[in-house]
Design an enzyme around this catalytic site. Structure first.
Site, PDB file in Angstrom:
ATOM      1  CD1 TRP A 153       5.605  -5.633  -6.720  1.00  9.76           C
ATOM      2  CD2 TRP A 153       6.688  -3.888  -7.596  1.00  9.76           C
ATOM      3  NE1 TRP A 153       5.825  -4.727  -5.707  1.00  9.76           N
ATOM      4  CE2 TRP A 153       6.474  -3.637  -6.218  1.00  9.76           C
ATOM      5  CE3 TRP A 153       7.343  -2.918  -8.362  1.00  9.76           C
ATOM      6  CZ2 TRP A 153       6.907  -2.480  -5.589  1.00  9.76           C
ATOM      7  CZ3 TRP A 153       7.777  -1.752  -7.731  1.00  9.76           C
ATOM      8  CH2 TRP A 153       7.558  -1.543  -6.369  1.00  9.76           C
ATOM      9  CE  LYS A 177       1.459 -15.384  -7.908  1.00  8.60           C
ATOM     10  NZ  LYS A 177       1.941 -13.987  -8.099  1.00  8.60           N
ATOM     11  CB  SER A 180      -0.487 -10.006  -8.858  1.00  9.87           C
ATOM     12  OG  SER A 180      -0.570 -11.255  -8.207  1.00  9.87           O
ATOM     13  CB  SER A 231       8.147  -7.853   1.945  1.00 12.83           C
ATOM     14  OG  SER A 231       7.183  -8.850   2.197  1.00 12.83           O
ATOM     15  CD  GLU A 252      17.076  -9.635  -2.891  1.00 10.82           C
ATOM     16  OE1 GLU A 252      16.684  -8.754  -2.093  1.00 10.82           O
ATOM     17  OE2 GLU A 252      16.964  -9.537  -4.111  1.00 10.82           O
ATOM     18  CB  CYS A 286      15.777  -5.106  -2.701  1.00  8.32           C
ATOM     19  SG  CYS A 286      16.847  -5.853  -3.948  1.00  8.32           S
ATOM     20  CD  GLU A 385      12.923  -2.463   1.412  1.00 11.71           C
ATOM     21  OE1 GLU A 385      13.817  -2.635   0.561  1.00 11.71           O
ATOM     22  OE2 GLU A 385      12.232  -3.403   1.864  1.00 11.71           O
TER      23      GLU A 385
END
Length: 483
Positions: A153, A177, A180, A231, A252, A286, A385
């Site tokens: 996202w 995909k 969401s 993640s 990744e 990230c 993180e």
């Protein structure tokens, strides 16, 4: 987007339709919590149908010439830029980042389509000089098959095209995909491919239940590769669930990027680049700075200059052009940041900027850009993180010491070095255990270069000539010659 309008979030074999479940889920603006729209919420049945159609379309698509495939990517690239403002508005509305960042992301996303439109023509095979005079040896690159692309996202446009560009260029067909929380940007990009005439079944999209759709993608023997950004925890699950069919994976995953500010660094540049890295997309990146190690001889001045600038960063709705810090994606994200800050304070850290939630009358998911000092390795913020606007700063004296600290975590996605010394540049880039290293540069991602991590940050590359090779298999052909 029109509030209350329903969107069909399933695109299979060239048609938009409702999910088999018949259910819809709301998509909201994280800055205002305003409902943007509702989209049909897909599941396993929808994913399995998408796989079947992608499989049926693969033979014809993979047999097209590379130049034929590249034309669709060129057209999609041009149309993305033509619709940049509309796409940026959709992205900001559902994800929250400031419009200036959203516009930049759309441009970056389009650049991957352009790059792989060009790289489609440069996937070379090989003729190997034989060791036996009665043989000839060939290596032929071929598209791997149906691929599943699972996108996050935080960059809902560029992470889509970084996967679609090389996979379509290589001759693969795709089941996409999207996350969401942010399906609308991905849907808008798929509509662009639809408008440029991409053949039916080549690109399919299933928005909906991440677990149900993910299970369908990992368990199907017809999906030959899964490319995923997200993640490390989810990456592990994908590896386990893909083991039955020995699927190829390109992952990744999470990161915990250090910035090393050496004594000889240009102080103003180091401050500005650190802020740019940490607070872009509200720290939900990230490869953004997760921890800063600054040499003790310049630490006081560095912290003073950085904190003053951080306090002046404007927080607000991403749709306002003056906004620098937008909202976090949801309430869970705010709670995680709060937990990390409270844990740091409990273990002795001090706040020099920010440090609390922010509302500003908007009602959304905001947290002030925050700077922590007096941090140590016992704190969550130095080990996990955070994925939010929190910057912990620790000082160091010896170069060997800071290299050890930078490498001590299991992550290896990105690291940054601020120095004016060529000798130290090479010493550090060779010693740091990361797949991406920026030297006086905190924006290393670009279409023409390979992007990816090592260790628990994953494997596989996106971008560069290496990116398209993830989606091909090299077939070796040995030919006997009769004399």
């Amino acid at each position: 987007m029109l509030i209350g309008q329903k969107e069909k979030g399933i695109f299979i074999n060239g048609e938009w339709r409702e999910a088999y479940s018949g259910t819809y889920r709301s998509i909201t603006n994280p800055a205002t919590l305003e409902k943007l729209t509702e989209i049909s919420y897909g599941g396993k049945e929808d994913a399995l149908e998408a796989i079947e159609e992608a499989k049926a379309a693969f033979s014809a698509w993979s047999k097209r010439t590379a130049r034929e495939r590249s034309r669709f990517l060129y057209k999609a690239y041009e149309k993305m830029l033509e619709n940049k403002e509309q796409l940026a508005q959709i992205l900001t509305s559902e994800q929250g980042k400031p419009l200036t960042e959203a516009r930049t992301e759309i441009e970056s996303a389009a650049s991957y389509l352009l790059w792989y439109a060009e790289e489609a023509n440069r996937v070379y095979g090989e003729i190997i000089p034989p060791s036996n005079a009665n043989k000839r040896s060939l290596v032929i690159p071929q598209a791997i098959g149906v691929i599943a692309a699972i996108t996050p996202w935080n960059f809902p446009a560029s992470m889509v095209t970084r996967k679609l560009g090389p996979s379509l260029a290589a001759g693969c067909t795709v089941v996409l995909k999207p996350a969401s929380q942010t399906p609308l940007t991905a849907m808008a990009i798929v509509k662009i491919f639809e408008e440029v005439g991409l053949p039916k079944g080549v690109l399919n999209l299933v928005a909906g239940d991440a677990r149900a759709i993910g299970d369908a993608l990992t368990q199907s023997p017809d999906v030959r590769l899964i490319t995923f950004t997200g993640s490390t925890e989810v990456g592990r699950d994908l590896m386990k669930n893909s083991a039955q069919h020995i699927k190829k994976l390109s992952l990744e995953l999470g990161g915990h990027a250090p910035i090393l500010v050496l004594e000889d660094a240009n102080l103003e540049t180091a401050v500005d680049l650190t802020i740019a890295s940490k607070f872009r997309n509200c720290g939900q990146t990230c490869i953004c700075a997760n921890r800063v190690y600054v040499h003790q001889n310049i630490a006081e001045e560095f912290i003073e200059k950085l904190s003053a600038k951080v306090r002046n960063l404007k927080i607000g709705n991403g749709n306002e052009d003056s906004t620098v810090i937008g909202p976090m994606i949801d309430r869970n994200a705010v709670e995680k940041v709060t937990e990390h800050v409270e844990d740091a304070l409990k273990h002795g850290a001090s706040i020099v900027a920010g440090g609390k939630e922010w509302n500003g009358g908007l009602g959304g998911h905001f947290y002030e850009p925050t700077v922590l000092v007096d941090v140590n390795d016992q704190m969550k913020v130095m080990n996990e993180e955070t994925f939010g606007p929190v910057l912990p700063i620790e000082t160091f004296d010896l170069l060997e010491e800071v290299i050890e600290k930078a490498n001590q975590l299991p992550y290896g996605l990105a690291a940054y070095v601020m120095t004016e010394s060529t000798n130290r540049l090479f010493q550090l880039t060779e010693a740091l255990e990361y797949g991406i290293i920026g030297v006086n540069d905190v924006f290393p991602a670009t279409a023409e270069a390979p992007f990816g991590g090592i260790k628990e940050s994953g494997f596989g590359k996106e971008g560069g000539k290496e990116g398209i090779l993830e989606f091909v298999e090299m077939k070796y052909v040995s030919i006997g010659i009769t004399k």
